[in-house]
Design a protein around this motif. Structure first.
Motif, PDB file in Angstrom:
ATOM      1  N   ARG A   1       0.831  -1.205   0.000  1.00 29.12           N
ATOM      2  CA  ARG A   1       0.000   0.000   0.000  1.00 29.12           C
ATOM      3  C   ARG A   1       0.871   1.262   0.000  1.00 29.12           C
ATOM      4  O   ARG A   1       2.067   1.198   0.271  1.00 29.12           O
ATOM      5  CB  ARG A   1      -1.044   0.020   1.109  1.00 29.12           C
ATOM      6  CG  ARG A   1      -0.607  -0.181   2.511  1.00 29.12           C
ATOM      7  CD  ARG A   1      -1.764  -0.041   3.479  1.00 29.12           C
ATOM      8  NE  ARG A   1      -2.326   1.288   3.547  1.00 29.12           N
ATOM      9  CZ  ARG A   1      -3.593   1.546   3.877  1.00 29.12           C
ATOM     10  NH1 ARG A   1      -4.422   0.569   4.127  1.00 29.12           N
ATOM     11  NH2 ARG A   1      -4.035   2.781   3.947  1.00 29.12           N
ATOM     12  N   SER A   2       0.245   2.356  -0.325  1.00 29.93           N
ATOM     13  CA  SER A   2       1.055   3.562  -0.481  1.00 29.93           C
ATOM     14  C   SER A   2       1.655   3.949   0.865  1.00 29.93           C
ATOM     15  O   SER A   2       1.024   3.798   1.897  1.00 29.93           O
ATOM     16  CB  SER A   2       0.208   4.705  -1.028  1.00 29.93           C
ATOM     17  OG  SER A   2      -0.698   5.127  -0.059  1.00 29.93           O
TER      18      SER A   2
ATOM     19  N   ALA B   1      18.329   2.968  -7.456  1.00 32.70           N
ATOM     20  CA  ALA B   1      18.865   3.909  -8.435  1.00 32.70           C
ATOM     21  C   ALA B   1      20.056   4.680  -7.882  1.00 32.70           C
ATOM     22  O   ALA B   1      20.612   5.540  -8.555  1.00 32.70           O
ATOM     23  CB  ALA B   1      17.760   4.880  -8.857  1.00 32.70           C
TER      24      ALA B   1
ATOM     25  N   VAL C   1      15.620   4.876 -15.005  1.00 31.33           N
ATOM     26  CA  VAL C   1      14.407   4.985 -14.190  1.00 31.33           C
ATOM     27  C   VAL C   1      13.319   5.672 -15.005  1.00 31.33           C
ATOM     28  O   VAL C   1      13.562   6.703 -15.624  1.00 31.33           O
ATOM     29  CB  VAL C   1      14.689   5.815 -12.911  1.00 31.33           C
ATOM     30  CG1 VAL C   1      13.431   5.894 -12.055  1.00 31.33           C
ATOM     31  CG2 VAL C   1      15.829   5.204 -12.129  1.00 31.33           C
TER      32      VAL C   1
ATOM     33  N   GLU D   1       0.494   5.186 -14.220  1.00 28.98           N
ATOM     34  CA  GLU D   1      -0.472   5.817 -13.322  1.00 28.98           C
ATOM     35  C   GLU D   1      -1.177   6.988 -14.013  1.00 28.98           C
ATOM     36  O   GLU D   1      -0.544   7.797 -14.660  1.00 28.98           O
ATOM     37  CB  GLU D   1       0.255   6.309 -12.074  1.00 28.98           C
ATOM     38  CG  GLU D   1      -0.648   6.839 -10.988  1.00 28.98           C
ATOM     39  CD  GLU D   1      -1.690   5.821 -10.564  1.00 28.98           C
ATOM     40  OE1 GLU D   1      -1.296   4.721 -10.158  1.00 28.98           O
ATOM     41  OE2 GLU D   1      -2.900   6.124 -10.651  1.00 28.98           O
TER      42      GLU D   1
ATOM     43  N   HIS E   1       0.738  -0.663  -8.615  1.00 28.14           N
ATOM     44  CA  HIS E   1      -0.417  -1.148  -7.885  1.00 28.14           C
ATOM     45  C   HIS E   1      -1.578  -1.440  -8.827  1.00 28.14           C
ATOM     46  O   HIS E   1      -2.575  -1.979  -8.433  1.00 28.14           O
ATOM     47  CB  HIS E   1      -0.824  -0.196  -6.759  1.00 28.14           C
ATOM     48  CG  HIS E   1      -1.346   1.128  -7.231  1.00 28.14           C
ATOM     49  ND1 HIS E   1      -0.627   2.281  -7.082  1.00 28.14           N
ATOM     50  CD2 HIS E   1      -2.492   1.456  -7.836  1.00 28.14           C
ATOM     51  CE1 HIS E   1      -1.329   3.280  -7.584  1.00 28.14           C
ATOM     52  NE2 HIS E   1      -2.454   2.812  -8.059  1.00 28.14           N
TER      53      HIS E   1
ATOM     54  N   PHE F   1       3.846   0.645   9.200  1.00 33.34           N
ATOM     55  CA  PHE F   1       3.194   1.462  10.237  1.00 33.34           C
ATOM     56  C   PHE F   1       2.456   0.597  11.242  1.00 33.34           C
ATOM     57  O   PHE F   1       1.675  -0.237  10.890  1.00 33.34           O
ATOM     58  CB  PHE F   1       2.231   2.463   9.587  1.00 33.34           C
ATOM     59  CG  PHE F   1       2.969   3.490   8.790  1.00 33.34           C
ATOM     60  CD1 PHE F   1       3.931   4.288   9.403  1.00 33.34           C
ATOM     61  CD2 PHE F   1       2.749   3.640   7.446  1.00 33.34           C
ATOM     62  CE1 PHE F   1       4.611   5.222   8.677  1.00 33.34           C
ATOM     63  CE2 PHE F   1       3.436   4.584   6.720  1.00 33.34           C
ATOM     64  CZ  PHE F   1       4.373   5.381   7.334  1.00 33.34           C
TER      65      PHE F   1
ATOM     66  N   LEU G   1      19.650  11.103 -13.140  1.00 33.67           N
ATOM     67  CA  LEU G   1      19.308   9.727 -13.486  1.00 33.67           C
ATOM     68  C   LEU G   1      19.778   9.359 -14.886  1.00 33.67           C
ATOM     69  O   LEU G   1      20.031   8.204 -15.185  1.00 33.67           O
ATOM     70  CB  LEU G   1      17.804   9.508 -13.359  1.00 33.67           C
ATOM     71  CG  LEU G   1      17.296   9.415 -11.923  1.00 33.67           C
ATOM     72  CD1 LEU G   1      15.793   9.361 -11.885  1.00 33.67           C
ATOM     73  CD2 LEU G   1      17.886   8.199 -11.223  1.00 33.67           C
ATOM     74  N   PHE G   2      19.854  10.354 -15.759  1.00 30.06           N
ATOM     75  CA  PHE G   2      20.340  10.067 -17.107  1.00 30.06           C
ATOM     76  C   PHE G   2      21.830  10.375 -17.246  1.00 30.06           C
ATOM     77  O   PHE G   2      22.362  10.386 -18.353  1.00 30.06           O
ATOM     78  CB  PHE G   2      19.544  10.853 -18.148  1.00 30.06           C
ATOM     79  CG  PHE G   2      18.190  10.259 -18.402  1.00 30.06           C
ATOM     80  CD1 PHE G   2      18.073   9.038 -19.050  1.00 30.06           C
ATOM     81  CD2 PHE G   2      17.046  10.900 -17.993  1.00 30.06           C
ATOM     82  CE1 PHE G   2      16.822   8.479 -19.283  1.00 30.06           C
ATOM     83  CE2 PHE G   2      15.802  10.347 -18.226  1.00 30.06           C
ATOM     84  CZ  PHE G   2      15.683   9.136 -18.864  1.00 30.06           C
TER      85      PHE G   2
ATOM     86  N   ARG H   1       0.956  11.754  12.531  1.00 29.74           N
ATOM     87  CA  ARG H   1       2.379  11.430  12.342  1.00 29.74           C
ATOM     88  C   ARG H   1       3.177  12.595  11.769  1.00 29.74           C
ATOM     89  O   ARG H   1       4.391  12.540  11.708  1.00 29.74           O
ATOM     90  CB  ARG H   1       2.523  10.207  11.431  1.00 29.74           C
ATOM     91  CG  ARG H   1       2.399   8.889  12.182  1.00 29.74           C
ATOM     92  CD  ARG H   1       2.885   7.740  11.341  1.00 29.74           C
ATOM     93  NE  ARG H   1       2.078   7.545  10.147  1.00 29.74           N
ATOM     94  CZ  ARG H   1       1.000   6.750  10.105  1.00 29.74           C
ATOM     95  NH1 ARG H   1       0.623   6.090  11.159  1.00 29.74           N
ATOM     96  NH2 ARG H   1       0.316   6.618   9.005  1.00 29.74           N
TER      97      ARG H   1
ATOM     98  N   ASP I   1      -4.670   4.766  -5.128  1.00 31.54           N
ATOM     99  CA  ASP I   1      -4.486   3.325  -5.058  1.00 31.54           C
ATOM    100  C   ASP I   1      -5.686   2.702  -4.349  1.00 31.54           C
ATOM    101  O   ASP I   1      -6.493   3.399  -3.727  1.00 31.54           O
ATOM    102  CB  ASP I   1      -3.172   2.986  -4.350  1.00 31.54           C
ATOM    103  CG  ASP I   1      -3.185   3.418  -2.912  1.00 31.54           C
ATOM    104  OD1 ASP I   1      -3.773   2.710  -2.091  1.00 31.54           O
ATOM    105  OD2 ASP I   1      -2.613   4.491  -2.619  1.00 31.54           O
TER     106      ASP I   1
ATOM    107  N   ASP J   1      -6.302   0.951  -1.670  1.00 30.30           N
ATOM    108  CA  ASP J   1      -6.557   1.120  -0.236  1.00 30.30           C
ATOM    109  C   ASP J   1      -7.109   2.508   0.064  1.00 30.30           C
ATOM    110  O   ASP J   1      -8.100   2.654   0.767  1.00 30.30           O
ATOM    111  CB  ASP J   1      -5.261   0.895   0.545  1.00 30.30           C
ATOM    112  CG  ASP J   1      -4.772  -0.531   0.372  1.00 30.30           C
ATOM    113  OD1 ASP J   1      -5.575  -1.454   0.591  1.00 30.30           O
ATOM    114  OD2 ASP J   1      -3.605  -0.703  -0.027  1.00 30.30           O
ATOM    115  N   THR J   2      -6.438   3.517  -0.490  1.00 30.86           N
ATOM    116  CA  THR J   2      -6.903   4.882  -0.247  1.00 30.86           C
ATOM    117  C   THR J   2      -8.292   5.075  -0.837  1.00 30.86           C
ATOM    118  O   THR J   2      -9.161   5.683  -0.226  1.00 30.86           O
ATOM    119  CB  THR J   2      -5.917   5.891  -0.866  1.00 30.86           C
ATOM    120  OG1 THR J   2      -4.597   5.504  -0.527  1.00 30.86           O
ATOM    121  CG2 THR J   2      -6.176   7.283  -0.353  1.00 30.86           C
TER     122      THR J   2
END
Lengths: 559, 627
Positions: A382-383, A395, A426, A513, A541, A559, B258-259, B531, B579, B581-582
């Motif tokens: 999960r996120s 990376a 990436v 996404e 996901h 968590f 990254l590149f 948190r 996602d 769950d959210t």
């Protein structure tokens, strides 16, 4: 040393010849201007005396001198501007590169939190403010002091008592400069804060109009921008007013100085010490002398702001120097394990733990995982469970607290930046596209890519048609943040860019996404047909992404 | 898709790029603004519109005060010349008694008095001009903010960054224009003329020298300046692009890393800087030439006057005066006035850059102003709903008197359509949501789900059909009051710079601590908020703590939940990009929020479509979906 001093030292060090040449040339118009008035005053007085007494006067030398000085003043001014501006622009270009280097170093050393957009914005506008350091502070100050000193010497040569007036004036100006400097520091801070609040609140107002219309009201949000504006205007007025008072006070000091000089020259001429012609010359030079101080006003009134900009730029430049950007460093000793045959994992996590510095809880705890050559592994969970951390570790963007991460058997941290980048590509959820041409965006991945290579990559990413339709083709300029391309097209351009690399490991971070199913499947199909025998670590996901993987690794929720 | 081709800037150094062609997104606001800017370039901006009558008067008074200060110099110069002449005659006569100390001291005192008056004039002038600039800036910002607040949130507007730049930098650019440049105009008109007229009775030749050299200057400056102007405008764009490039590369630093493109980019920045320097110096070469012309004439003017006065005093030259020979005092007086003749010209030229920047800003602001006004006009045609609404026509006495909603209302939508025939954004929709009923509006993207929600929020006016709330047309409700009775979640909710608490309290200023806790719990946000470094007081938004998409959505849900007394719930794709769950948490929260409210939820997310709520399919014509 103050930040401004450090910036000045930096510029002197950067190109001492240009630095001193600019100052030297700046003396020419300043001195020629004073001399023009002085000689003219002396000349007409001498003429008057000669006319009255019928004494012979060589008029041709002084009159030629007057014309010569007029031309010297003009040419000197032009030369001064050219030389000082050229020196400044050279230095600013150097500063920009230095600031980029500083950030690049910070990134290479694994600074976690990249600066916010606002602070980057401020940093780049700071550079533009720093042109004032040399042009409006260093040069006029040195010229004012130098010319002042020469005038002192001349006065002392004529009659030392003339120095009294000049000393008085200098003392007055210096005390006012000190006062001005102390006064504006707080206002400059409020000015910056006001600018920032105005910007942030306007951005919020414009970007969040729907939300504000329902929650809280647009008028109220507009009112908050106006509150920031009021604070800004107050700070601005305060700074402007004290600059205005400074200007008026120095002007008045100049007037008092002139009056003192008038009395002094009068007395000295009769005292017999001072020739009449020299007296008039002193008076005329004194009229023009305060102009040297007024040349300092713009630089001085912006001083606190410049100071803040200089301090920020300086901090950045020091970061650039402390880190040595070892992009090209190659690993000294690659462990022999790297070459122990074909069964070495492409990527292996061995008891890896990671926590952000200072954070109580770790994000990863004793994490194990390995990728065989050609294998595609989906990382699910999960996120917030640390998937992106795994990607960053693999990376080499972050270093683990404990444990080892090996790429082809060699620890990631020791591979050397350049080698690592050749081995890993990436692909992120939202590729960063630069405000530049399509070609420039593609060549980020491979500077040697030919046009044919680029068209081929675009073809593979199903973007060749779209770019081909644009009249400028590869030279089409993208707007800021990829403006002009739809979300899906931006993703495809990111893909095309990645296709110009040939890594052993791909890391896909939620690549599809936000794309609709059709586009997502197309993007995935194209990717898997291109990737060849490279291994893939896929953070996913969406079921359609996960379905492509050879196996899944589930990250437990910490968590 | 249509590609809008726009030539942004033509001409690039070394012909590397002949044209900059930008692909524009289908962003109507942007387009409107660009169009208006294009128009503004052809139309000359009128600085006069910028100022109110009393402000113009104040600036003109400031200019006159500067003139007064300059004219007082004539008196001071006369005093100096008189003292010097007295000194000379005493010097020639070798008689100190002619010039007692008292006389010198008195002259010096008078000189300082006049000097003090001049300082006061200059200071006052500066203050007046600054005050005008401050009020103008405040007024301009206020006007723009009011326009922005007036325009419908559903209409496209230029990017927020660009708008912020308009509000801060462009309006700031008006300041120096008003304070530095405007008062100089008066000085330029009055002072040189006054000095020529003062010199004229003493020596017509000196006056002639000034008259000839003076007007020639603007002519030369104009010649040189015209070339410099075009070049410097191009260079200004280049400068903006230059700092833009650094900013852009810094933002994309991780991508560059990254590149493995860091060192290449460093070289790019270096070459771009070098190219910029070369370009700028080429511009400055010409630009500085125009001020050099000014400099040359003013220096030569002084030199000619000095030589002329000198030769006259020698007796070699007796021309140029009306009667008799020029004597020392008047000669020195003329010489002292000569630099002051050129001073207003030099000040004008120095402030010319402020003028250019101010006028450029003005024309941009002008264009924005007009496009905002247009947008406001398009989306606030109040007749649109009411005019075509038969229900409203039947109840003329009830207009604007719809009661405040306290309980879940009945929402009746009939033949609602938005957009012209050729570009329908919403095609005739009819359905009724009973009081307290939850309805899902489903449909593919482009079917008008968001437009329908926008209609219900009053952001978009319908072009046909009607929306009735408890039988009252929506247009009878006070927009702000109606929106207060709505709990709403958008598809990309915006959270603002400030604490989480202040963000939530936007929905309900009087919310208690317990209300906040409940709302966060309903949205499944209690956990992550507790948190955060400072809990509810953590600052989010720009320069604050970055929240993930899911966290942001949860806070938006909590914000909606804080509207405890709102009888209507509107949601537009509340689970987009989340996602599983959210998304499940958000859906559960929505289910709880739906209790006791009339709900309209637009979505095409299958996870939401699993809810047992009634579904309406939005297509060419809305119809009940088969359950």
């Amino acid at each position: 040393m103050s930040a401004i001093g450090q910036i000045i030292a930096r510029q002197r060090h950067f190109n001492p010849v240009a630095f001193w040449a600019g100052i030297a040339v700046a003396f020419v118009p300043a001195l020629a201007g004073l001399a023009l008035l002085g000689v003219a005053g002396w000349f007409i007085t001498a003429c008057a005396i000669a006319g009255l007494t019928a004494v012979f006067l060589n008029v041709f030398v002084p009159s030629a001198l007057i014309r010569g000085l007029a031309i010297a003043r003009t040419a000197g001014r032009y030369g001064e501007r050219m030389v000082t501006h050229d020196a400044t622009f050279r230095f600013l270009a150097f500063l920009r590169t230095g600031i980029f280097k500083g950030h690049a170093n910070a990134a290479l050393q694994g600074a976690r939190k990249l600066r916010s957009g606002a602070s980057l914005n401020r940093l780049t506008s700071d550079v533009a403010l720093l042109d004032a350091v040399y042009l409006r502070l260093a040069v006029p100050t040195v010229v004012a002091l130098g010319v002042g000193l020469l005038v002192c010497l001349w006065f002392a040569y004529l009659d030392w008592r003339l120095l009294a007036g000049l000393g008085l004036f200098a003392a007055a100006v210096i005390s006012m400069v000190v006062r001005l400097k102390g006064r504006n520091a707080a206002a400059a801070r409020r000015l910056e804060a006001g600018h920032e609040a105005l910007r942030v609140r306007s951005v919020d107002l414009v970007a969040g109009r729907r939300d504000l219309a329902v929650y809280g009201g647009l008028d109220k949000a507009a009112g908050k921008v106006m509150v920031a504006n009021d604070a800004l205007i107050r700070a601005e007025s305060e700074i402007d007013n004290s600059a205005g008072s400074f200007t008026a006070a120095t002007f008045l000091a100049g007037q008092v100085y002139l009056a003192v000089m008038l009395t002094l020259t009068g007395l000295l001429v009769f005292d017999g010490g001072l020739p009449m012609g020299a007296g008039v010359a002193v008076l005329l030079v004194s009229i023009a002398l305060p102009e040297l101080v007024s040349a300092l006003v713009p630089g001085l009134s912006a001083l606190p702001r410049t100071q803040r900009a200089a301090a920020r730029a300086e901090a950045n430049l020091q970061a650039a120097e402390t880190g040595n950007m070892d992009v090209n460093a190659v690993a000294q000793s690659v462990p022999s394990a790297a070459f122990d045959g074909g069964n070495t994992a492409v990527l292996a996590f061995d008891q890896v733990s990671f926590a952000y510095p200072g954070a109580g809880r770790s994000v990863l705890e004793a994490f194990d995982m390995s990728l065989a050559p050609g294998e595609c592994v989906a990382l699910v969970g999960r996120s917030g469970c640390g998937k992106s951390t795994v990607s960053a570790l693999a990376a080499g963007l972050a270093a683990p607290v404990s444990g080892a991460i090996r790429l082809n058997g060699a620890p990631v941290g020791e591979a050397g930046e350049e080698r690592l980048r050749k081995q890993v590509t990436v692909l992120t959820q939202k590729p960063y596209l630069f405000h530049d041409t399509v070609a420039a965006n593609l060549r980020i991945a491979n500077p040697d890519a030919s046009e044919a290579d680029m068209w081929e990559a675009l073809e593979r990413a199903a973007l060749a048609d779209r770019i081909g339709r644009s009249p400028a083709g590869l030279e089409t300029v993208l707007g800021e943040g990829g403006l002009g391309l739809s979300g899906g097209e931006q993703r495809r351009l990111g893909l095309a860019r990645a296709y110009l690399t040939r890594p052993v490991l791909w890391i896909l971070d939620e690549m599809t996404e936000g794309l609709d199913n059709e586009t997502a499947n197309d993007v995935l199909d194209r990717f898997f047909s291109f990737k060849g025998d490279a291994a893939v670590l896929m953070i996913a996901h969406k079921p359609q992404e996960v379905a492509r993987a050879d196996r899944q690794v589930r990250l437990a929720d910490m968590f | 898709m249509r590609i809008a081709r726009r030539v942004i800037a033509a001409g690039r150094h070394r012909g590397r790029r002949i044209k900059l062609v930008e692909l524009t997104a289908d962003d109507r606001g942007q387009g409107a603004l660009e169009g208006a800017a294009e128009e503004a370039r052809t139309r000359k901006p009128a600085p006069a519109d910028l100022l109110l009558g009393n402000e113009r008067a104040a600036l003109s008074r400031a200019g006159l005060l500067l003139c007064l200060s300059d004219l007082l110099w004539i008196g001071q110069a006369a005093l100096l010349a008189f003292c010097a002449a007295s000194m000379l005659s005493a010097f020639m006569a070798e008689d100190t008694a002619v010039l007692p100390l008292l006389f010198l001291a008195a002259s010096a005192f008078a000189f300082v008095l006049i000097g003090g008056a001049r300082a006061l004039c200059q200071h006052k002038a500066g203050q007046m001009a600054r005050r005008v600039a401050a009020t103008v800036k405040i007024r301009k910002r206020g006007e723009f903010l009011a326009s922005i607040a007036r325009v419908s949130p559903a209409s496209g507007m230029p990017g927020s960054g660009q708008m912020a730049a308009y509000l801060s930098e462009q309006i700031d650019a008006l300041g120096p224009y008003l304070t530095h440049f405007m008062p100089q105009q008066q000085r330029l008109k009055i002072v040189p003329l006054a000095i020529v007229l003062t010199v004229l009775p003493i020596s017509w030749l000196a006056s002639l020298i000034l008259m000839v050299t003076g007007p020639v200057i603007p002519l030369f400056m104009a010649l040189v300046g015209m070339r410099a102007k075009a070049a410097s405008e191009a260079q200004q764009e280049e400068l903006a692009r230059m700092s833009g490039m650094l900013l852009d590369r810094l933002r994309g630093l991780v991508t560059l890393r990254l590149f493995g493109a860091l060192s290449n980019t460093e070289r790019d920045i270096e070459t771009a800087g070098e190219r910029f320097r070369n370009g700028t110096m080429n511009v400055l070469k010409i630009a500085f030439l125009s001020s050099t012309v000014l400099e040359l004439f003013s220096a030569l003017g002084i030199a000619f006057v000095a030589v002329y006065v000198g030769f006259s005093l020698l007796g070699d030259l007796s021309a140029g005066t009306w009667w008799g020979a020029l004597s020392f005092g008047p000669g020195l007086f003329i010489l002292l006035l000569a630099p002051e003749f050129f001073a207003p010209l030099r000040a004008y030229a120095a402030a010319y850059h402020d003028r250019a920047a101010g006028l450029a800003a003005l024309s941009k602001l002008d264009a924005l102003d007009r496009s905002l006004t247009e947008m406001a006009a398009v989306n606030r045609s109040d007749t649109a709903v009411r005019g075509t609404d038969p229900a409203a026509v039947q109840r003329p006495g009830l207009a604007q008197t719809a009661p405040v909603l306290r309980q879940a209302p009945l929402i009746d939508i009939s033949r609602l359509q938005v957009g012209a025939q050729s570009a329908r954004r919403l095609a005739s929709v009819t359905f009724t949501a009973r009081a307290g009923e939850a309805v899902i509006l489903r449909g593919r993207s482009g079917s008008g789900k968001t437009t329908l929600i926008d209609c219900l929020l009053g952001f978009v006016d319908a072009d046909g059909g009607h929306i009735l709330i408890n039988g009252f047309p929506l247009s009878d409700f006070d927009p702000a009051g109606w929106r207060r009775s709505v709990a709403w979640i958008g598809q990309s909710p915006a959270l603002f710079h400030g604490s989480i608490r202040s963000n939530l309290e936007l929905a309900n200023e009087t919310a208690s601590g317990a209300d906040l806790e409940n709302a966060l719990a309903l949205a499944g946000a209690s956990g992550f908020v507790s948190r955060l470094p400072k809990g509810l007081n953590t600052v989010i938004g720009e320069e604050g703590f970055g929240l993930s998409v899911g966290e942001g959505r949860r806070l938006a849900l909590a914000r909606a939940a804080l509207r405890t007394d709102a009888p209507v719930l509107l949601a537009d794709e509340p689970t987009a990009g989340l996602d599983d769950d959210t998304a499940q948490d958000v859906i559960a929260g929505l289910e709880r929020l739906a209790e006791g409210r009339t709900v309209l939820l637009a979505t095409h997310d299958p996870r939401v479509l699993r809810l047992s709520w009634r579904q309406i399919e939005l297509t060419a014509g809305a119809r009940e979906a088969s359950a």
